[in-house]
Design a protein around this motif. Structure first.
Motif, PDB file in Angstrom:
ATOM      1  N   ASP A   1      64.542  61.007  99.023  1.00 52.79           N
ATOM      2  CA  ASP A   1      65.730  61.563  99.659  1.00 52.79           C
ATOM      3  C   ASP A   1      65.326  62.917 100.266  1.00 52.79           C
ATOM      4  OD1 ASP A   1      68.029  62.901 100.250  1.00 52.79           O
ATOM      5  OD2 ASP A   1      68.742  63.037  98.183  1.00 52.79           O
ATOM      6  N   LEU A   2      65.163  62.952 101.596  1.00 57.22           N
ATOM      7  CA  LEU A   2      64.602  64.152 102.237  1.00 57.22           C
ATOM      8  C   LEU A   2      65.655  65.081 102.828  1.00 57.22           C
ATOM      9  CD1 LEU A   2      61.561  62.430 103.946  1.00 57.22           C
ATOM     10  CD2 LEU A   2      61.522  63.930 101.961  1.00 57.22           C
ATOM     11  N   ASP A   3      66.957  64.765 102.599  1.00 59.07           N
ATOM     12  CA  ASP A   3      68.011  65.667 103.089  1.00 59.07           C
ATOM     13  C   ASP A   3      67.803  67.020 102.423  1.00 59.07           C
ATOM     14  OD1 ASP A   3      68.999  63.510 104.308  1.00 59.07           O
ATOM     15  OD2 ASP A   3      70.720  63.202 102.981  1.00 59.07           O
ATOM     16  N   ASN A   4      68.043  68.077 103.199  1.00 59.24           N
ATOM     17  CA  ASN A   4      67.988  69.435 102.644  1.00 59.24           C
ATOM     18  C   ASN A   4      66.600  69.902 102.200  1.00 59.24           C
ATOM     19  OD1 ASN A   4      70.690  69.512 102.966  1.00 59.24           O
ATOM     20  ND2 ASN A   4      71.125  70.446 100.975  1.00 59.24           N
ATOM     21  N   ILE A   5      65.560  69.211 102.627  1.00 59.26           N
ATOM     22  CA  ILE A   5      64.206  69.643 102.266  1.00 59.26           C
ATOM     23  C   ILE A   5      63.815  70.833 103.143  1.00 59.26           C
ATOM     24  CG2 ILE A   5      61.772  68.917 102.494  1.00 59.26           C
ATOM     25  CD1 ILE A   5      63.067  67.758 100.057  1.00 59.26           C
ATOM     26  N   THR A   6      63.236  71.866 102.505  1.00 56.60           N
ATOM     27  CA  THR A   6      62.804  73.036 103.290  1.00 56.60           C
ATOM     28  C   THR A   6      61.303  72.912 103.557  1.00 56.60           C
ATOM     29  OG1 THR A   6      62.264  74.275 101.324  1.00 56.60           O
ATOM     30  CG2 THR A   6      64.533  74.490 102.150  1.00 56.60           C
ATOM     31  N   ASN A   7      60.716  73.988 104.094  1.00 54.54           N
ATOM     32  CA  ASN A   7      59.276  73.932 104.388  1.00 54.54           C
ATOM     33  C   ASN A   7      58.415  74.435 103.233  1.00 54.54           C
ATOM     34  OD1 ASN A   7      59.339  72.756 106.855  1.00 54.54           O
ATOM     35  ND2 ASN A   7      59.731  74.700 107.918  1.00 54.54           N
ATOM     36  N   GLN A   8      59.038  74.642 102.073  1.00 56.03           N
ATOM     37  CA  GLN A   8      58.302  75.076 100.872  1.00 56.03           C
ATOM     38  C   GLN A   8      57.107  74.143 100.599  1.00 56.03           C
ATOM     39  OE1 GLN A   8      59.175  77.319  97.764  1.00 56.03           O
ATOM     40  NE2 GLN A   8      57.009  76.710  97.799  1.00 56.03           N
TER      41      GLN A   8
ATOM     42  N   ILE B   1      64.568  71.468  85.065  1.00 55.47           N
ATOM     43  CA  ILE B   1      63.746  71.156  86.239  1.00 55.47           C
ATOM     44  C   ILE B   1      64.666  71.173  87.452  1.00 55.47           C
ATOM     45  CG2 ILE B   1      62.255  69.451  87.323  1.00 55.47           C
ATOM     46  CD1 ILE B   1      61.461  68.525  84.568  1.00 55.47           C
ATOM     47  N   LYS B   2      64.272  71.995  88.435  1.00 56.34           N
ATOM     48  CA  LYS B   2      65.149  72.179  89.609  1.00 56.34           C
ATOM     49  C   LYS B   2      65.168  70.929  90.475  1.00 56.34           C
ATOM     50  CE  LYS B   2      62.568  75.625  90.514  1.00 56.34           C
ATOM     51  NZ  LYS B   2      61.757  76.594  91.215  1.00 56.34           N
ATOM     52  N   SER B   3      66.343  70.678  91.067  1.00 57.05           N
ATOM     53  CA  SER B   3      66.429  69.537  91.978  1.00 57.05           C
ATOM     54  C   SER B   3      66.214  70.019  93.404  1.00 57.05           C
ATOM     55  CB  SER B   3      67.801  68.888  91.854  1.00 57.05           C
ATOM     56  OG  SER B   3      67.936  67.935  92.871  1.00 57.05           O
ATOM     57  N   LEU B   4      65.407  69.278  94.144  1.00 56.83           N
ATOM     58  CA  LEU B   4      65.152  69.616  95.540  1.00 56.83           C
ATOM     59  C   LEU B   4      66.126  68.878  96.451  1.00 56.83           C
ATOM     60  CD1 LEU B   4      62.590  71.316  96.026  1.00 56.83           C
ATOM     61  CD2 LEU B   4      61.600  69.314  97.087  1.00 56.83           C
ATOM     62  N   SER B   5      66.759  67.859  95.919  1.00 54.32           N
ATOM     63  CA  SER B   5      67.655  67.047  96.730  1.00 54.32           C
ATOM     64  C   SER B   5      69.015  67.726  96.789  1.00 54.32           C
ATOM     65  CB  SER B   5      67.781  65.657  96.124  1.00 54.32           C
ATOM     66  OG  SER B   5      66.499  65.095  96.000  1.00 54.32           O
TER      67      SER B   5
ATOM     68  N   ILE C   1      56.380  69.159 103.005  1.00 56.29           N
ATOM     69  CA  ILE C   1      56.215  69.927 101.763  1.00 56.29           C
ATOM     70  C   ILE C   1      54.805  69.822 101.154  1.00 56.29           C
ATOM     71  CG2 ILE C   1      58.595  70.200 100.994  1.00 56.29           C
ATOM     72  CD1 ILE C   1      58.468  67.610  99.600  1.00 56.29           C
ATOM     73  N   LEU C   2      53.956  69.013 101.783  1.00 54.47           N
ATOM     74  CA  LEU C   2      52.571  68.923 101.303  1.00 54.47           C
ATOM     75  C   LEU C   2      51.679  69.531 102.378  1.00 54.47           C
ATOM     76  CD1 LEU C   2      52.483  65.169 100.167  1.00 54.47           C
ATOM     77  CD2 LEU C   2      53.257  67.141  98.872  1.00 54.47           C
ATOM     78  N   ASP C   3      50.607  70.192 101.981  1.00 54.21           N
ATOM     79  CA  ASP C   3      49.609  70.545 102.987  1.00 54.21           C
ATOM     80  C   ASP C   3      48.237  70.119 102.477  1.00 54.21           C
ATOM     81  OD1 ASP C   3      48.811  72.493 101.232  1.00 54.21           O
ATOM     82  OD2 ASP C   3      49.770  74.139 102.304  1.00 54.21           O
ATOM     83  N   GLU C   4      47.194  70.485 103.232  1.00 50.56           N
ATOM     84  CA  GLU C   4      45.860  69.951 102.853  1.00 50.56           C
ATOM     85  C   GLU C   4      45.404  70.474 101.496  1.00 50.56           C
ATOM     86  OE1 GLU C   4      45.317  73.527 105.346  1.00 50.56           O
ATOM     87  OE2 GLU C   4      46.537  71.746 105.529  1.00 50.56           O
ATOM     88  N   LYS C   5      46.030  71.565 101.019  1.00 46.75           N
ATOM     89  CA  LYS C   5      45.632  72.107  99.705  1.00 46.75           C
ATOM     90  C   LYS C   5      46.394  71.458  98.536  1.00 46.75           C
ATOM     91  CE  LYS C   5      45.774  76.442 101.199  1.00 46.75           C
ATOM     92  NZ  LYS C   5      46.393  77.552 101.372  1.00 46.75           N
ATOM     93  N   THR C   6      47.484  70.767  98.846  1.00 45.11           N
ATOM     94  CA  THR C   6      48.284  70.152  97.776  1.00 45.11           C
ATOM     95  C   THR C   6      47.482  69.064  97.063  1.00 45.11           C
ATOM     96  OG1 THR C   6      50.250  70.459  99.148  1.00 45.11           O
ATOM     97  CG2 THR C   6      50.493  69.026  97.225  1.00 45.11           C
ATOM     98  N   LYS C   7      47.397  69.175  95.754  1.00 46.27           N
ATOM     99  CA  LYS C   7      46.734  68.126  94.968  1.00 46.27           C
ATOM    100  C   LYS C   7      47.750  67.027  94.673  1.00 46.27           C
ATOM    101  CE  LYS C   7      42.858  70.294  94.576  1.00 46.27           C
ATOM    102  NZ  LYS C   7      41.808  69.862  95.490  1.00 46.27           N
ATOM    103  N   ILE C   8      47.256  65.798  94.579  1.00 42.20           N
ATOM    104  CA  ILE C   8      48.168  64.675  94.322  1.00 42.20           C
ATOM    105  C   ILE C   8      47.645  63.860  93.141  1.00 42.20           C
ATOM    106  CG2 ILE C   8      49.180  62.559  95.283  1.00 42.20           C
ATOM    107  CD1 ILE C   8      48.942  63.806  98.062  1.00 42.20           C
ATOM    108  N   ILE C   9      48.549  63.616  92.182  1.00 44.27           N
ATOM    109  CA  ILE C   9      48.235  62.682  91.083  1.00 44.27           C
ATOM    110  C   ILE C   9      49.230  61.526  91.169  1.00 44.27           C
ATOM    111  CG2 ILE C   9      48.090  62.320  88.578  1.00 44.27           C
ATOM    112  CD1 ILE C   9      47.472  65.279  88.219  1.00 44.27           C
ATOM    113  N   PHE C  10      48.713  60.306  91.220  1.00 43.60           N
ATOM    114  CA  PHE C  10      49.581  59.129  91.184  1.00 43.60           C
ATOM    115  C   PHE C  10      49.632  58.583  89.764  1.00 43.60           C
ATOM    116  CE2 PHE C  10      48.983  57.346  95.800  1.00 43.60           C
ATOM    117  CZ  PHE C  10      49.828  58.327  96.278  1.00 43.60           C
ATOM    118  N   ASP C  11      50.849  58.268  89.307  1.00 44.15           N
ATOM    119  CA  ASP C  11      51.014  57.479  88.092  1.00 44.15           C
ATOM    120  C   ASP C  11      51.210  56.038  88.541  1.00 44.15           C
ATOM    121  OD1 ASP C  11      51.856  56.100  85.888  1.00 44.15           O
ATOM    122  OD2 ASP C  11      53.322  57.584  85.222  1.00 44.15           O
ATOM    123  N   SER C  12      50.162  55.245  88.436  1.00 43.28           N
ATOM    124  CA  SER C  12      50.218  53.853  88.904  1.00 43.28           C
ATOM    125  C   SER C  12      50.265  52.875  87.722  1.00 43.28           C
ATOM    126  CB  SER C  12      49.021  53.572  89.822  1.00 43.28           C
ATOM    127  OG  SER C  12      49.156  54.338  90.999  1.00 43.28           O
ATOM    128  N   SER C  13      50.867  53.347  86.622  1.00 40.53           N
ATOM    129  CA  SER C  13      50.961  52.503  85.422  1.00 40.53           C
ATOM    130  C   SER C  13      51.721  51.204  85.675  1.00 40.53           C
ATOM    131  CB  SER C  13      51.678  53.275  84.301  1.00 40.53           C
ATOM    132  OG  SER C  13      50.980  54.443  83.989  1.00 40.53           O
TER     133      SER C  13
END
Ligand SMILES: Cc1ncc(COP(=O)(O)O)c(C=O)c1O
Length: 355
Positions: free
Chosen positions: A113-120, A312-316, A143-155
């Motif tokens: 849900d990307l409504d109200n997403i800022t450039n943070q 935990i803050k909500s971004l939506s 909200i991601l840039d080339e420095k953002t690390k990503i972990i997937f939970d693919s359980s």
């Protein structure tokens, strides 16, 4: 009596003589402590299967996630983004770090849900691919840039290709739990996948005493953090599932697509469409309904719903409470055991009063 007969028949159907023999030989030789060859072999097989340079096993999926986070060497107060569909033990690991955590809602199509997403921008994205669905990160570029690390939970989601790549290749580190009824199960356990040599070695040095690449190999129990090695026998069990995974997954994916089409035809809302990428699966087939369904094959979601209560803050923009209120699952274990004709008939019975 008849029930017992079917139970025995079911057990015999799943009996595998080579697995039985292998387990017995290992137990007789007492070759089940530290890091026997067959654990390394299992990790190599998994790494090759999903096209990664490195795979490392852990005592649980939660432990694999903990090790992954530590190996990224993030600073305190790092900004971490998770989805509202994140497994509780994963959230607890994050809360123990000094991170600034926010969550983002997923809608009924299993899209962000990307409504109200800022450039943070964020330092780390932890994304669960829930109940067999790959969640696309392509639309998160704001909200991601080339420095953002990503972990997937693919359980819950294995064997999903995006183009010609396994979906786990889109993360810096991916992990899967091998616990319980997972598509690849060792009873308990977890594994990570990465192409990052430094993260891999850090995880070995932190958590795997006795591993041949651990810098403290000569020190008994020499590690830098918690010991999180997997019980070796879990590798034997999980390798057995892995051998059958490709065919089973293909068959189950077709069955589940057919169930989603049936749900669509009888007017039940669900997250699947022809652009969805699905595979692996766990727990149940998600759908949404306002009605009270009284069937032993229908289950409710049992993770955290309101992450705001965990500070935990909500971004939506606002929490879509109907998402969790209406989320239900058709029991996956029941689906696996029954033929599609019986499943569709039972679904018709369950939903006959819904519309
Ligand atoms: C999506 C998901 N992530 C993480 C975990 C945690 O894995 P484990 O129970 O192996 O620690 C689970 C467990 O079922 C899970 O379903």
């Amino acid at each position: 009596m008849i029930k017992l007969f079917y139970k025995i028949l079911d057990t015999l159907k799943n009996f595998d003589f080579s697995l039985f023999l292998k387990l017995n030989l290992i137990v007789l030789k007492k070759n089940y402590s530290k890091y026997p060859d067959y654990v390394e072999e299992f990790e190599k097989t998994l790494a090759n299967k999903f096209n990664f340079k490195y795979c490392l096993s852990f005592s649980s999926g939660t432990a694999a996630f903990y090790a992954s986070v530590l190996s990224l060497n993030l600073k305190s107060k790092s900004k971490v983004l998770i989805s509202a569909l994140t497994f509780p033990s994963v959230i607890e690991i994050l809360k123990k770090q000094d991170f600034d955590i926010s969550f983002i809602n997923v809608d009924k199509n299993f899209k962000f849900d990307l409504d109200n997403i800022t450039n943070q921008k964020y330092d780390l994205l932890v994304l669960t691919h829930p109940f067999g669905f790959y969640i696309d990160i392509g639309n998160l570029h704001k909200i991601l840039d080339e420095k953002t690390k990503i972990i997937f939970d693919s359980s819950h989601a294995q064997g999903i290709k995006i183009g010609d790549q396994d979906h786990m290749k889109f993360a810096d580190i991916s992990f899967i739990s091998l616990q319980g009824n997972k598509a690849i199960s060792g009873g308990e356990g977890g594994v990570i996948f990465t192409d990052n040599e430094s993260s891999y070695h850090q995880m070995i040095n932190n958590h795997h005493p006795g591993h041949k690449d651990n810098v403290k190999l000569k020190v008994a129990g020499g590690i830098n953090d918690l010991k999180l090695r997997m019980h070796p026998l879990a590798a034997i069990l999980a390798k057995y599932d892995l051998r059958k995974f490709k065919n089973k997954n293909k068959e189950l994916t077709e069955k589940i697509k057919s169930i989603y089409n049936h749900l669509h035809n009888i007017g039940i809302e669900h997250p699947y469409n022809e652009n969805s990428h699905i595979g692996g699966f766990h727990f149940g087939i998600p759908f949404f309904t306002k009605k009270k369904l009284l069937s032993k094959y229908i289950k409710r979601y049992n993770w955290y719903e309101d992450l705001s209560s965990l500070q935990i803050k909500s971004l939506s923009s606002e929490n879509d409470l109907t998402f969790f209120e209406e989320l239900r699952f058709i029991d996956l274990e029941w689906i696996k055991k029954n033929n599609i004709y019986n499943i569709k008939n039972e679904i018709n019975k369950i939903f006959k009063d819904v519309n």
